[in-house]
Design an enzyme around this catalytic site. Structure first.
Site: not given
Ligand code: GLY
Length: 376
Positions: A254, A250, A240, A265, A280, A186, A122, A261, A258, A144
């Site tokens: 946040r 998010e 960030k 993606h 990526h 990025e 856990r 993305h 994206n 993330k």
């Molecule tokens: N890679 C986008 C984020 O961390 O929210």
């Protein structure tokens, strides 16, 4: 030891804080910025590319040899099968709740290792030791973690913050030039959504001076370039971190991260099917072009902004056109699976100007179709 930057990230939602340490020689000085003494066991997850290059530096930094699991490198291994192997190894070596997992590698190792640690018993502590520019400015910061599932990027995962992130820019010496440049996409994104001056600074950089040719590793950066990249990685981390601190899970802000993305993606996933894999950051660069064009057609951003972005990506050495034929049906189904969408309705992160992002925007599918022409 060269210049070093340290920045603390504090997340109100999960009430944790941790250091982002950036500099040259960070791996070799591991125990100077991360206290290993409180952990019952310290083990390393790496991959078959990075382990042979940088494990020794980590062990020198820890002052001892460490148990290691080396997963297979490559996005196609961001799977449940890899996770099962890691969990079995963690159990085999007797990791308990007071253990620490060091994730040494690019975004793949950080995402998979972070997810493995967040589920094992856990949740055990993990630290990110990102060895690519892309992972340093993006994946390793903000908690993330996850894996791909049923052909979709990061469909399974969690928000679980590391206990520290150590970014050693010396690892760029062994990083292929192509992978390094993918990380720049990025960084440009950070400038585009929050800080126009930062975008312009990177855009003006002489990328040819980096030395390495296509297909080669970057090699030593040299003192001056090291300083520049430490400063910029820190700036990306500052942007960030501020966003993550305001919205860890998010629910709003946040989503700015994206930008590029939703399309990116989907392109990344389809590029594998088309047997022309995009990194990526390359896919995100193409996604940013399309999403900036959407913003332009929808009337947010003037056309000059899209031209500037395309010109900048080309100067950096990133793709500005697709190198494979798009299957439109597969593209739309991948974009409709984007995690930002609500009840099947697409939500877009766009640009209001060069340096200001907006999220949760609705646009007609026809606008998206038109914008896709920009990269076909
Ligand atoms: N890679 C986008 C984020 O961390 O929210």
């Amino acid at each position: 030891m060269g210049q070093r930057r340290k920045r603390r990230l504090q997340t109100p939602a999960s009430a944790v804080s941790y250091d982002l340490v950036i500099g040259a020689g960070i791996l070799e000085s591991l125990s100077s910025w991360l206290d290993l003494r409180g952990f019952s066991q310290v083990a390393v997850l790496t991959d078959t590319n990075v382990g042979p290059l940088w494990l020794e530096a980590v062990e020198r930094g820890a002052g001892r040899s460490l148990p290691v699991w080396s997963m297979r490198a490559g996005e196609e291994h961001k799977t449940l099968v890899s996770l099962e192997g890691i969990w079995s190894w963690m159990a085999d070596i007797g990791m308990d709740r007071k253990s620490l997992l060091l994730n040494l590698g690019g975004g793949l190792v950080g995402d998979v290792g972070g997810f493995a640690a967040s589920c094992y018993m856990r949740g055990v502590a993990f630290a990110q030791l990102p060895t690519t520019l892309l992972a340093q400015v993006d994946a390793s910061v903000g908690g993330k973690v996850g894996i791909n599932f049923r052909g979709l990027k990061n469909l399974l995962g969690a928000f679980q913050q590391p206990c520290a992130v150590g970014m050693d820019i010396r690892t760029f010496a062994t990083l292929p030039r192509r992978a390094f440049l993918a990380g720049v996409a990025e960084m440009l994104k950070h400038g585009l959504i929050r800080d126009r001056a930062y975008f312009e600074e990177i855009a003006a950089y002489e990328f040819g001076a980096l030395g390495a040719k296509e297909g080669e590793a970057l090699g030593e950066l040299g003192d001056v370039a090291e300083q520049t990249w430490v400063d910029w990685i820190d700036r990306s981390c500052a942007i960030k971190a501020a966003i993550v601190e305001a919205d860890e899970r998010e629910s709003g802000l946040r989503k700015l991260l994206n930008f590029g993305h939703t399309v990116g993606h989907a392109l990344e996933t389809l590029s594998y099917t088309a047997d022309a894999p995009l990194l990526h950051g390359e896919a995100v660069g193409l996604g940013m072009i399309v999403e900036a064009e959407i913003a332009s057609i929808a009337g947010f951003l003037d056309e000059g902004g899209v031209d500037t972005l395309v010109g900048t990506l080309a100067r950096v050495g990133l793709p500005t056109r697709l190198g494979f034929l798009l299957d439109d049906g597969a593209l739309w189904s991948a974009m409709r699976a984007d995690k930002k969408n609500v009840r099947g309705a697409m939500r877009w992160t766009l640009l209001r100007s060069m340096g200001e992002g907006v999220f949760d925007q609705r646009v007609e599918d026809a606008v998206v179709e038109a914008a896709l022409q920009r990269i076909r």
